[in-house]
Design an enzyme around this catalytic site. Structure first.
Site, mmCIF file in Angstrom:
data_model
loop_
_atom_site.group_PDB
_atom_site.id
_atom_site.type_symbol
_atom_site.label_atom_id
_atom_site.label_comp_id
_atom_site.label_asym_id
_atom_site.label_seq_id
_atom_site.Cartn_x
_atom_site.Cartn_y
_atom_site.Cartn_z
ATOM 1 N N LYS A 52 0.547 -1.352 -0.246
ATOM 2 C CA LYS A 52 0.229 0.106 -0.211
ATOM 3 C C LYS A 52 0.694 1.018 0.121
ATOM 4 C CE LYS A 52 -3.632 -2.633 2.125
ATOM 5 N NZ LYS A 52 -4.404 -2.969 3.779
ATOM 6 N N GLN A 96 -4.656 -1.204 9.843
ATOM 7 C CA GLN A 96 -3.753 -2.342 9.380
ATOM 8 C C GLN A 96 -4.248 -3.516 10.485
ATOM 9 O OE1 GLN A 96 -3.275 -3.591 6.068
ATOM 10 N NE2 GLN A 96 -3.749 -5.266 6.640
ATOM 11 N N ASP A 119 -10.962 3.016 4.736
ATOM 12 C CA ASP A 119 -11.557 1.252 4.684
ATOM 13 C C ASP A 119 -13.145 1.766 4.489
ATOM 14 O OD1 ASP A 119 -9.167 -0.301 4.787
ATOM 15 O OD2 ASP A 119 -8.528 -0.212 6.280
#
Ligand code: NDP
Length: 304
Positions: A52, A96, A119
């Site tokens: 990412k 994460q 997200d």
């Protein structure tokens, strides 16, 4: 012969568009930024986050990788998230998962500012999605819609059957399909006679987390199959069950001692009209949509 939907090519096209948007924003003095929080040393998480951060660099976004030790407390994580919420140079915050067991993950995800929730997991964003005005939609489900649309596959009026009802894949992808005017059926572990329902699907989305769970007899010939599943298999027995006679896979399996299979049995793909392979189908879209969401968050926050 079934058409293979090339997720890597679609993801590359989206990333190209994001890079163009980043260039246009730079002319206005704006550089979208993503903060990635990676706790401890979970090997898979380290790989995902590295990818990412790398993609941010390639597309011209800023990134800040924050790596608290796995002894971090919920309180310390909360302070960190609140500081990121207030940072002007941060448009997107990514925590994460998984977090260590002693850290209250749900509480922390809820403390991310909805404006920076790239997200799309925050209840405010889940609510907006449900209400039909998505601001930041979860990346993998949004990627599924991009695959269908960019491949020219019809959604309107199609019967979409989604197997799986998780908050991060099954439910949001069902909502997005509904907003695209599909007729949606959501199935889960308590669904009776699952095969009778999946056999009605024009679009079958599998988000179950069980290797090769969707068998050929569960598929309507000609259906579009979207396989979200990512399952690592490591035993010879499993390998033979899914990939016996596949020499390319055989070589990779021999080299690495493992391979990836989706939630759909490879034999079921043979019946499809179109399908996403695993790997190389839905997977690549997740990072592309994260980048797109970060740029979108940067624009929305500035009223652009
Ligand atoms: P979850 O474990 O959170 O959810 C799985 C869902 O499948 C549940 O709703 C469960 O039902 C349902 N299910 C389990 N067993 C059965 C069964 N026998 N029959 C019918 N339904 C069943 O998984 P996720 O949604 O997080 O992930 C699903 C898959 O997608 C995984 O393989 C994951 O690795 C992959 N994934 C891939 C991503 C990508 O980038 N491509 C991103 C995210 C996930 P119930 O609710 O009743 O328990």
């Amino acid at each position: 012969m079934a058409r293979v939907l090339d997720g890597a090519a679609i993801a590359a096209a989206i990333k190209g568009e994001v890079a163009e948007e980043v260039k246009a924003l730079a002319k206005q003095g704006i550089r979208p930024g993503l903060a990635a929080v990676l706790v401890g040393h979970v090997p898979a998480s380290e790989i995902y986050v590295a990818s990412k951060v790398k993609t941010c660099g390639e597309l011209g976004l800023c990134s800040d990788l924050i790596t608290p030790p796995d002894t971090v407390t919920t309180e310390e994580m909360l302070d960190l998230v609140l500081a990121l919420n207030n940072r002007e140079d941060v448009d997107g915050i990514l925590i994460q998962l998984p977090l260590p067991k002693h850290v209250e993950a749900k509480f922390l995800l809820d403390s991310v500012s909805p404006d920076k929730d790239v997200d799309g997991f925050h209840p405010v964003n889940a609510g907006k999605l449900q209400a039909g005005r998505p601001a930041l939609a979860p990346c993998t489900p949004a990627g599924v819609i991009e695959i269908l649309k960019r491949s020219g596959l019809p959604i309107i009026g199609q019967h979409a059957v989604v197997v799986g009802r998780s908050d991060i894949v099954g439910k949001p992808v069902s909502m997005l399909l509904l907003h695209e005017n599909a007729t949606v059926t959501i199935c889960h572990s308590k669904t009776r006679d699952l095969g009778a329902i999946t056999r009605q699907a024009d679009i079958l989305v599998a988000a179950i987390g069980r290797p090769g769970f969707i068998k050929p007899e569960m598929v309507k010939p000609g259906a579009t199959i979207i396989d979200v599943g990512i399952n690592r298999i490591t035993t010879r027995e499993e390998f033979d069950q899914f990939f016996a006679g596949d020499s390319k896979r055989e070589a990779a399996f021999a080299k690495r001692g493992s391979t990836i299979v989706g939630d759909v049995h490879p034999k079921a793909f043979e019946l499809a009209g179109a399908y996403t392979p695993v790997p190389g189908g839905v997977g690549p879209l997740t990072i592309a949509m994260l980048m797109a969401n970060t740029v979108r968050a940067a624009k929305l926050r500035r009223g652009l």
